[in-house]
Design a protein around this motif. Structure first.
Motif, PDB file in Angstrom:
ATOM      1  N   VAL A 283      41.734  47.865  37.030  1.00  0.00           N
ATOM      2  CA  VAL A 283      41.482  46.308  37.313  1.00  0.00           C
ATOM      3  C   VAL A 283      42.763  45.821  37.230  1.00  0.00           C
ATOM      4  O   VAL A 283      43.192  44.896  38.001  1.00  0.00           O
ATOM      5  N   ARG A 284      43.611  46.116  36.095  1.00  0.00           N
ATOM      6  CA  ARG A 284      44.608  45.252  35.776  1.00  0.00           C
ATOM      7  C   ARG A 284      45.707  45.576  36.744  1.00  0.00           C
ATOM      8  O   ARG A 284      46.619  44.671  37.288  1.00  0.00           O
TER       9      ARG A 284
ATOM     10  N   ALA B 276      45.019  46.683  39.784  1.00  0.00           N
ATOM     11  CA  ALA B 276      44.768  46.223  41.158  1.00  0.00           C
ATOM     12  C   ALA B 276      45.411  44.544  41.144  1.00  0.00           C
ATOM     13  O   ALA B 276      45.776  43.949  41.877  1.00  0.00           O
ATOM     14  N   ARG B 277      45.031  43.953  40.142  1.00  0.00           N
ATOM     15  CA  ARG B 277      45.475  42.443  39.902  1.00  0.00           C
ATOM     16  C   ARG B 277      47.096  42.330  40.131  1.00  0.00           C
ATOM     17  O   ARG B 277      47.448  41.388  40.726  1.00  0.00           O
ATOM     18  N   ASP B 278      47.700  43.057  39.523  1.00  0.00           N
ATOM     19  CA  ASP B 278      49.137  43.189  39.595  1.00  0.00           C
ATOM     20  C   ASP B 278      49.534  43.465  40.912  1.00  0.00           C
ATOM     21  O   ASP B 278      50.399  42.871  41.526  1.00  0.00           O
TER      22      ASP B 278
ATOM     23  N   MET C 211      47.774  42.793  43.962  1.00  0.00           N
ATOM     24  CA  MET C 211      47.444  41.751  44.592  1.00  0.00           C
ATOM     25  C   MET C 211      48.558  40.584  44.197  1.00  0.00           C
ATOM     26  O   MET C 211      48.868  39.770  45.248  1.00  0.00           O
ATOM     27  N   THR C 212      48.915  40.406  43.135  1.00  0.00           N
ATOM     28  CA  THR C 212      50.341  39.443  42.928  1.00  0.00           C
ATOM     29  C   THR C 212      51.354  39.891  43.777  1.00  0.00           C
ATOM     30  O   THR C 212      52.161  38.963  44.288  1.00  0.00           O
TER      31      THR C 212
ATOM     32  N   VAL D 273      37.339  47.309  41.070  1.00  0.00           N
ATOM     33  CA  VAL D 273      38.775  47.064  42.027  1.00  0.00           C
ATOM     34  C   VAL D 273      38.264  46.203  43.071  1.00  0.00           C
ATOM     35  O   VAL D 273      38.865  45.203  43.402  1.00  0.00           O
ATOM     36  N   THR D 274      37.003  46.659  43.779  1.00  0.00           N
ATOM     37  CA  THR D 274      36.564  46.008  44.707  1.00  0.00           C
ATOM     38  C   THR D 274      36.567  44.246  44.530  1.00  0.00           C
ATOM     39  O   THR D 274      36.620  43.582  45.425  1.00  0.00           O
TER      40      THR D 274
ATOM     41  N   VAL E 110      38.370  42.503  42.580  1.00  0.00           N
ATOM     42  CA  VAL E 110      39.435  42.003  42.441  1.00  0.00           C
ATOM     43  C   VAL E 110      40.239  41.783  43.997  1.00  0.00           C
ATOM     44  O   VAL E 110      40.646  40.619  44.338  1.00  0.00           O
ATOM     45  N   VAL E 111      39.898  42.620  44.976  1.00  0.00           N
ATOM     46  CA  VAL E 111      40.591  42.826  46.078  1.00  0.00           C
ATOM     47  C   VAL E 111      39.729  41.876  47.459  1.00  0.00           C
ATOM     48  O   VAL E 111      40.203  41.377  48.217  1.00  0.00           O
TER      49      VAL E 111
END
Length: 231
Positions: A63-64, A66-68, A70-71, A129-130, A132-133
Motif C-alpha cells: 500500500v505504501r 502504491a501511494r508513493d 501515485m505521488t 492497492v486498488t 489507492v489507485v
C-alpha cells in the motif's frame, strides 16, 4: 538504558522501512519476523501490536509503495496539456517505468503473492492497492466522459472493474516467473506480454475505444520484469 518512546505513526513507518530493506535485499521468504524485529530494535510484542503477521506487513508495504508511486505519477495526472487518453496511457507508462526501475526488488519481495497457495494474500493486497489507485483512475474517466472520449457511465465503478482485470494476471505472472527461473525467459516474456496486450484490449473494449488505444505493455517490459539475471 532508557527506552525511546515514539509515536505509533513513526513506529509503524520504521517497521515498514526495516521490512522494505530486508525484503528488497534478502527476499520475502528469506526474511523472518525476528529479522525485522532485530533490524527495528523492537520487541516481538511491539511488532505484533502493529502487524498480526509478516503477510500483513507485506500488505502494508504494498500500500505504501502504491501511494508513493501515485505521488510520483501526480505530474502526469495534473498535466493540463494531456487529453484523457494521453493521461491514462501516461499513468500506465509511468507505472511500468517504476516497475522496471525496481524490478529486482519487486521480484524479491512480491513474487510470493503470485503463488497459487497464496491466493488469499494476493486478493488482500490487490484490494488494498486498488483502493489507492481507484480515485485517480476514476478522475481520468470522469474527464474522458466530460469530453466525450470514454463511455464509462459510473467512473468509480468502471475504475474498480478495470483494475479488477489485473486479477487474471496472477497465474500468468507466476508461470512467467517460474519459466524464467528455468531458463525459458523468451517464452515467459512472450506469454506475459500477450496477456498484457489483451489487458489493454479489454480496457479499450470496455471504454469503447479503438483497439490498441490503451497500452499496457511495450517491447522489453515483460522481460525486464521477470528476468532473474540481476536478482
Amino acid at each position: 538504558m532508557v527506552r525511546t518512546i515514539k509515536a505509533p505513526k513513526i513506529r509503524f513507518a520504521e517497521l515498514l522501512d526495516c521490512a522494505q530493506r530486508l525484503f528488497f535485499s534478502r527476499g520475502y521468504d528469506n526474511t523472518t519476523v525476528n529479522d525485522i524485529i532485530r533490524e527495528a530494535g523492537l520487541s516481538k510484542g511491539a511488532f505484533y501490536h502493529y502487524f498480526d503477521s509478516k503477510a500483513a506487513l507485506l500488505e502494508a508495504l504494498a500500500v505504501r509503495m502504491a501511494r508513493d508511486s501515485m505521488t510520483d505519477l501526480q505530474p502526469v495526472l495534473d498535466d493540463p496539456t494531456l487529453d484523457p487518453i494521453s493521461r491514462l496511457n501516461g499513468l500506465f507508462a509511468g507505472s511500468r517505468r517504476l516497475k522496471i526501475e525496481y524490478a529486482p526488488h519487486i521480484r524479491n519481495t512480491f513474487e510470493v503473492i503470485f503463488r497459487p497457495e497464496n491466493i488469499v494474500l494476493f486478493h488482500r493486497m490487490d484490494q488494498a492497492v486498488t483502493a489507492v489507485v481507484t480515485p485517480a483512475l476514476a478522475e481520468i474517466l470522469r474527464q474522458g466522459n466530460a469530453q466525450g472520449v470514454f463511455d464509462a457511465p459510473d467512473p468509480l465503478a468502471f475504475a474498480e472493474m478495470l483494475l479488477q482485470f489485473r486479477l487474471s494476471l496472477g497465474a500468468v505472472m507466476n508461470d512467467a516467473l517460474q519459466q524464467a527461473k528455468a531458463g525459458n525467459v523468451d517464452a515467459a516474456a512472450e506469454a506475459l506480454e500477450e496477456r498484457l496486450r489483451l489487458y489493454g484490449l479489454a480496457i479499450d473494449r470496455v471504454l469503447k475505444l479503438p483497439d490498441g488505444t490503451i497500452e499496457m505493455a511495450e517491447k522489453g517490459f515483460a522481460r525486464a520484469l521477470i528476468s532473474v539475471e540481476s536478482s
